[in-house]
Design a protein around this motif. Sequence first.
Motif, PDB file in Angstrom:
ATOM      1  N   UNK A 326       1.026  -1.164   0.551  1.00  0.00           N
ATOM      2  CA  UNK A 326      -0.024  -0.155  -0.190  1.00  0.00           C
ATOM      3  C   UNK A 326       1.097   1.214  -0.487  1.00  0.00           C
ATOM      4  N   UNK A 327       0.201   2.017  -0.900  1.00  0.00           N
ATOM      5  CA  UNK A 327       1.124   3.585  -0.650  1.00  0.00           C
ATOM      6  C   UNK A 327       0.599   4.705  -0.940  1.00  0.00           C
ATOM      7  N   UNK A 333      -1.820  14.345  -3.166  1.00  0.00           N
ATOM      8  CA  UNK A 333      -3.066  13.150  -3.163  1.00  0.00           C
ATOM      9  C   UNK A 333      -2.570  12.932  -4.584  1.00  0.00           C
ATOM     10  N   UNK A 334      -2.829  13.569  -5.299  1.00  0.00           N
ATOM     11  CA  UNK A 334      -2.881  13.037  -6.924  1.00  0.00           C
ATOM     12  C   UNK A 334      -2.380  12.453  -7.901  1.00  0.00           C
ATOM     13  N   UNK A 350      -4.651  -0.367  -7.911  1.00  0.00           N
ATOM     14  CA  UNK A 350      -5.540   0.159  -8.280  1.00  0.00           C
ATOM     15  C   UNK A 350      -5.907   1.239  -6.814  1.00  0.00           C
ATOM     16  N   UNK A 351      -6.155   2.132  -7.310  1.00  0.00           N
ATOM     17  CA  UNK A 351      -6.261   3.416  -6.530  1.00  0.00           C
ATOM     18  C   UNK A 351      -6.659   3.564  -6.044  1.00  0.00           C
ATOM     19  N   UNK A 356      -2.963   3.876  -2.937  1.00  0.00           N
ATOM     20  CA  UNK A 356      -2.213   3.147  -4.309  1.00  0.00           C
ATOM     21  C   UNK A 356      -2.083   1.415  -3.510  1.00  0.00           C
ATOM     22  N   UNK A 357      -3.138   0.632  -4.013  1.00  0.00           N
ATOM     23  CA  UNK A 357      -3.407  -0.910  -3.326  1.00  0.00           C
ATOM     24  C   UNK A 357      -2.535  -1.377  -4.382  1.00  0.00           C
ATOM     25  N   UNK A 358      -1.166  -2.040  -4.348  1.00  0.00           N
ATOM     26  CA  UNK A 358      -0.197  -2.630  -5.680  1.00  0.00           C
ATOM     27  C   UNK A 358      -0.070  -4.513  -4.736  1.00  0.00           C
TER      28      UNK A 358
END
Length: 426
Positions: A326-327, A333-334, A350-351, A356-358
């Motif tokens: 997780x980042x 934030x964008x 996915x954001x 962001x979930x990696x």
Amino acid sequence: MDKFVIEGGHPLSGTVEISGSKNAALPLMAAALMAARPCVVRNVPSLSDVRTMTGVLRELGMDADYDPASRTFTASVRDTSRCTAPYSLVKKMRASISVLGPLVAARGYAKVSYPGGCAIGTRPIDLHLKGLSALGVRFKIEHGYIIARAERLKGAEIYLGGHYGSSVLATANVMCAAALAEGETVISHAAAEPEIVDLAGFLNAMGASVEGAGSTRVVVRGVSSLSGADYSVIPDRIEAATFLIAAAMTRSPLTVKGAVYAHLNAVIDKLQEVGVGILRTDAGLEVVPSERMRPVEITTLPYPGFPTDVQAQMMALLALVRGTSFVTERIFPDRFMHVAELNRLGADIRRAGPTAVINGVSRLSGAHVMASDLRASAALVLAGLVAEGTTEVLRIYHIDRGYERIEEKLNLLGARIKRLPAEGVY
Ligand code: EPZ
């Protein structure tokens, strides 16, 4: 516009030398506007941003020159009647805002194009205006320009914390103006980045009295004038982090030379948590790569927290780490333009709002990808080093803003990157 054509799958080896820090050099170059005598700034990296800042300073009546061979910037004030930083130059580089404080402090007037947004966010300047107003600067915003006027600046107690924490360039602007203000200025919630420490070192070399840089409380005792200085900027901690991550991704035992370990604590800590060893040796920082890396959670924070400028590069690494990482981006934030491009290379990211979930994948596959901002470009180059087949990174002018000859440095280590003119319009 050029592109990079990267042949993936080549391991790296050897030693890479880190260049001077872009984010230290730019505010230092701007501070030369306040010097009554010539300034020399050394170890300045050969980047398009440095050439842009040199152009801005020439517009502002400075005899400013940058010599890429010696990495040296020299400047002296020639014509103090020229006080406008034009849109044509400021639109190329937001960091031009760092001329605002020095200019109004030195000349009592400044007209600087209002900096636009960029790929990483809207980039407000309310803290710059708040801090300089506290010192006595009066502002008007008209026709897209910031018009600043001041008679004698007076020291003040200034709180510079914003919605996202401290501001690096707002701290730089206020520190510079305070150096020529009457009396003492205390900046609380100042940015503590090493680049701020470097700027304070340069100001003090010019005869200023700045204490506490590197902490969140900076005290500046104003002086009536500043002399010239001959100063060398610190190594670029973001470039160093980028090469440490390149070594981790390609599982190469690289040595990163010239980096300052103390500037990289948060990055090294995270790489070690992933399972990558970083050894401090006389030769520099030696990477001990790991076959089995572990997923981690990262949140970007103001220094000494994990730097937002290394977030994209770290995401490229985590895209290939089995498990879910997780980042969370707390500064901009964008700042996720690189997610879609990494997914084009086969990543599974996915954001979810500022996070962001990696989900790590076993491999990436080469594709055409588009650079969007400086650090996102670096992340795409790193991904191309390990992607199967060929990766083409378009719009690499973004990367030339902040990395000195990155393809040459990587090719010397064993990468296969070609810089080619890009066909057509895209
Ligand atoms: C500096 O930008 C760096 N640029 C950036 O590096 C870096 O990402 C950033 O600091 C954060 O570390 C240079 O030093 C030239 P901020 P700066 O003001 O000073 C908000 C790179 O890739 N904010 O510290 O412009 C802002 O929107 C570049 O080398 C306000 O709200 O960044 C952000 O959310 C990209 N009001 C946060 O603060 C303000 O008046 C931190 O921004 C100013 C900023």
